[in-house]
Write a protein that holds these residues in place. Structure first.
Motif, mmCIF file in Angstrom:
data_model
loop_
_atom_site.group_PDB
_atom_site.id
_atom_site.type_symbol
_atom_site.label_atom_id
_atom_site.label_comp_id
_atom_site.label_asym_id
_atom_site.label_seq_id
_atom_site.Cartn_x
_atom_site.Cartn_y
_atom_site.Cartn_z
ATOM 1 N N TYR A 192 0.722 -1.253 -0.042
ATOM 2 C CA TYR A 192 0.047 -0.098 0.012
ATOM 3 C C TYR A 192 0.962 1.348 0.032
ATOM 4 O O TYR A 192 1.858 1.509 0.737
ATOM 5 N N ILE A 193 0.660 1.959 -0.833
ATOM 6 C CA ILE A 193 0.989 3.580 -1.116
ATOM 7 C C ILE A 193 -0.005 4.527 -1.190
ATOM 8 O O ILE A 193 -0.789 4.675 -1.751
ATOM 9 N N PRO A 194 -0.036 5.650 -0.163
ATOM 10 C CA PRO A 194 -0.939 6.439 -0.263
ATOM 11 C C PRO A 194 -0.914 7.397 -1.547
ATOM 12 O O PRO A 194 0.095 7.550 -1.946
ATOM 13 N N GLU A 195 -1.959 7.840 -2.021
ATOM 14 C CA GLU A 195 -2.059 9.076 -3.135
ATOM 15 C C GLU A 195 -1.386 10.101 -2.459
ATOM 16 O O GLU A 195 -1.724 10.866 -1.436
ATOM 17 N N ILE A 196 -0.357 10.671 -3.397
ATOM 18 C CA ILE A 196 0.164 12.179 -3.010
ATOM 19 C C ILE A 196 -0.707 13.290 -3.425
ATOM 20 O O ILE A 196 -0.911 13.440 -4.572
ATOM 21 N N THR A 197 -1.262 13.796 -2.329
ATOM 22 C CA THR A 197 -2.211 15.113 -2.704
ATOM 23 C C THR A 197 -1.483 16.061 -2.011
ATOM 24 O O THR A 197 -0.583 16.184 -1.320
ATOM 25 N N SER A 198 -1.993 17.524 -2.182
ATOM 26 C CA SER A 198 -1.436 18.774 -1.649
ATOM 27 C C SER A 198 -1.402 18.414 -0.197
ATOM 28 O O SER A 198 -0.543 18.843 0.650
ATOM 29 N N VAL A 199 -2.627 18.114 0.378
ATOM 30 C CA VAL A 199 -3.030 17.917 1.804
ATOM 31 C C VAL A 199 -1.916 17.095 2.359
ATOM 32 O O VAL A 199 -1.239 17.210 3.574
ATOM 33 N N PHE A 200 -1.585 15.996 1.847
ATOM 34 C CA PHE A 200 -0.617 14.604 2.166
ATOM 35 C C PHE A 200 0.615 15.413 2.264
ATOM 36 O O PHE A 200 1.555 15.178 3.046
ATOM 37 N N LEU A 201 1.082 16.276 1.116
ATOM 38 C CA LEU A 201 2.496 16.764 1.076
ATOM 39 C C LEU A 201 2.458 17.818 2.176
ATOM 40 O O LEU A 201 3.638 18.120 2.908
ATOM 41 N N LEU A 202 1.821 18.580 2.504
ATOM 42 C CA LEU A 202 1.703 19.508 3.632
ATOM 43 C C LEU A 202 1.894 18.710 5.073
ATOM 44 O O LEU A 202 2.517 19.144 5.772
ATOM 45 N N ARG A 203 1.067 17.740 5.139
ATOM 46 C CA ARG A 203 1.328 16.987 6.376
ATOM 47 C C ARG A 203 2.764 16.287 6.503
ATOM 48 O O ARG A 203 3.193 16.344 7.540
ATOM 49 N N SER A 204 3.343 15.974 5.336
ATOM 50 C CA SER A 204 4.880 15.289 5.290
ATOM 51 C C SER A 204 5.712 16.245 5.789
ATOM 52 O O SER A 204 6.468 16.053 6.390
ATOM 53 N N CYS A 205 5.582 17.519 5.032
ATOM 54 C CA CYS A 205 6.415 18.512 5.499
ATOM 55 C C CYS A 205 6.251 19.097 6.847
ATOM 56 O O CYS A 205 7.667 19.305 7.387
ATOM 57 N N LYS A 206 5.555 18.872 7.594
ATOM 58 C CA LYS A 206 5.308 19.319 8.965
ATOM 59 C C LYS A 206 5.770 18.398 9.628
ATOM 60 O O LYS A 206 6.674 18.678 10.504
ATOM 61 N N THR A 207 5.787 17.103 9.433
ATOM 62 C CA THR A 207 6.254 16.114 10.205
ATOM 63 C C THR A 207 7.762 15.991 10.135
ATOM 64 O O THR A 207 8.587 15.874 11.019
ATOM 65 N N LEU A 208 8.091 16.070 8.975
ATOM 66 C CA LEU A 208 9.607 15.961 8.441
ATOM 67 C C LEU A 208 10.491 17.211 9.205
ATOM 68 O O LEU A 208 11.496 16.812 10.003
ATOM 69 N N THR A 209 9.942 18.470 9.383
ATOM 70 C CA THR A 209 10.772 19.497 9.832
ATOM 71 C C THR A 209 10.394 19.452 11.131
ATOM 72 O O THR A 209 11.260 19.897 12.074
ATOM 73 N N HIS A 210 9.298 19.250 11.881
ATOM 74 C CA HIS A 210 8.952 18.764 13.372
ATOM 75 C C HIS A 210 10.197 17.902 13.920
ATOM 76 O O HIS A 210 11.224 18.391 14.994
ATOM 77 N N GLU A 211 10.431 16.650 13.218
ATOM 78 C CA GLU A 211 11.296 15.792 13.932
ATOM 79 C C GLU A 211 12.719 16.023 13.521
ATOM 80 O O GLU A 211 13.451 15.856 14.386
ATOM 81 N N ILE A 212 13.092 16.659 12.278
ATOM 82 C CA ILE A 212 14.496 17.305 12.353
ATOM 83 C C ILE A 212 14.650 18.273 13.303
ATOM 84 O O ILE A 212 15.876 18.673 13.815
ATOM 85 N N GLY A 213 13.633 19.128 13.562
ATOM 86 C CA GLY A 213 13.902 19.919 14.667
ATOM 87 C C GLY A 213 14.394 19.320 15.962
ATOM 88 O O GLY A 213 15.171 19.920 16.585
ATOM 89 N N HIS A 214 13.862 18.395 16.322
ATOM 90 C CA HIS A 214 14.297 17.651 17.597
ATOM 91 C C HIS A 214 15.670 17.396 17.443
ATOM 92 O O HIS A 214 16.521 17.337 18.552
ATOM 93 N N ILE A 215 16.189 16.901 16.170
ATOM 94 C CA ILE A 215 17.705 16.688 16.266
ATOM 95 C C ILE A 215 18.630 17.892 16.419
ATOM 96 O O ILE A 215 19.715 17.777 16.984
#
Length: 360
Positions: free
Chosen positions: A236-259
């Motif tokens: 299973y691979i989810p569909e890449i939508t604009s909302v999905f991209l926003l969620r991805s960007c937020k998670t990625l930058t949040h977690e790198i922020g912890h580093i």
């Protein structure tokens, strides 16, 4: 609902500190940057709002933590700072990211570009994509969702071994759900400040995640044969939508922020707030509050105006949708790339308001 509203003096101290050296450091910022950051302790600020809790299941309620102000961040002996020798963020994709090669490649380029703008001043590089089998990680079927999950600790160990010499950090991204230990249901991501590595999953950001169930059976958690990883083929691979991209960007930058050593924010509505579920993650804004923004600026040394302008350029840059470059009779021929700006409209308007304050 409950609103966490700190006093003006509490927020001012959290942002500026009472230590003379850190006060002097703050006063050395240009007038526009101070004007924007001072919005943190302005009552009824139009840019930075207090945190609102919606239920007992929200992160702050269920995971009590001591708040981290700027002075605590600055003096943290475990905090890692980029250097000229280690100034690159590496992104490692694990498993397929899109239903076609073109979508997968465009999606990870979007994430790379966003990180370069968000962590303005650092270089972001892509490592060659790898299958799940390359990590030799444990995996299981989640008892609640019946979807496959991979073990975060095993992935972090793999990334630590693979970390390039010039890396500030290396982060893995995947469309496969994650679990940190047997007793946990799932986790969106996990990072190690000490080792400068992280792994983040975007699986649960797909609209059909909870209706897509893995029908096979995995009897053991520990895997020793590469052939056993075939369960991830065509998974299973989810569909890449604009909302999905926003969620991805937020998670990625949040977690790198912890580093970077930034803990979960408990001051104002901020990207660095923790989240226990998708609804809470969606309420979390993509922007940093002034206290967390000062932490990141201290670590990297960027000009805030130039950083916001870089983010605007990324939002306005439309994807290069060129389906004609793929061979005939290939599943690559059906390309459906989203207009990423759609979900980022509020973020763009907010940045423009900040720039107006900065350049007043």
């Amino acid at each position: 609902m409950q609103t966490i509203r700190h006093s003006e003096q509490t927020l001012k101290t959290a942002l500026i500190s009472k230590t003379p050296a850190l006060v002097s450091q703050y006063e050395s910022l240009d007038a526009g940057e101070r004007r924007l950051m001072n919005e943190a302790f302005q009552p009824n600020s139009a840019l930075f709002e207090p945190i609102t809790l919606h239920s007992e299941s929200d992160w702050i309620t269920s995971h009590p933590e001591a708040p981290q102000d700027f002075e605590q961040f600055f003096n943290d002996p475990k905090r890692k700072t980029p250097s000229p020798e280690k100034s690159s963020i590496y992104i490692q994709s694990i498993g397929s990211l899109g239903n076609t090669r073109i979508i997968s490649e465009e999606y990870i380029k979007w994430l790379k570009g966003y990180c370069e703008a968000f962590f303005y001043g650092l270089t972001v590089k892509l490592l060659e994509p790898i299958p799940v089998s390359a990590t030799r990680c444990s995996f299981r079927v989640n008892a609640h969702t019946q979807n496959l999950q991979i073990h975060t600790g095993d992935i972090l160990t793999f990334l630590k071994r693979k970390k390039p010499e010039n890396a500030f950090c290396v982060v893995g991204i995947t469309m496969i759900d994650l679990y940190p230990r047997d007793s946990w249901n799932f986790v969106f991501g996990q990072a190690s400040l000490t080792d400068g590595v992280g792994i983040f999953s975007f699986a649960r950001y797909g609209s059909d995640f909870y209706s897509s169930r893995y029908e096979g059976k995995v009897k053991k958690l520990e895997k020793s044969s590469s052939s056993e990883y075939s369960v991830f083929d065509n998974y299973y691979i989810p569909e890449i939508t604009s909302v999905f991209l926003l969620r991805s960007c937020k998670t990625l930058t949040h977690e790198i922020g912890h580093i970077f050593g930034m803990r979960h924010c408990q001051w104002l509505s901020c990207l660095m707030q923790g989240s226990n579920h998708l609804e809470e993650a969606d309420r979390r804004p993509p922007n940093l509050c002034p206290i967390c923004l000062r932490k990141l600026q201290c670590a990297i040394g960027f000009n805030i105006v130039e950083r916001y302008k870089a983010l605007l350029r990324w939002i306005d840059d439309e994807p290069s949708n060129k389906p004609g470059v793929t061979p005939k009779h290939s599943r690559e021929g059906n390309v459906n790339l989203p207009k990423r700006v759609e979900a980022f409209k509020e973020w763009k308007e907010w940045i423009m308001k900040c720039l107006a304050v900065l350049q007043k």
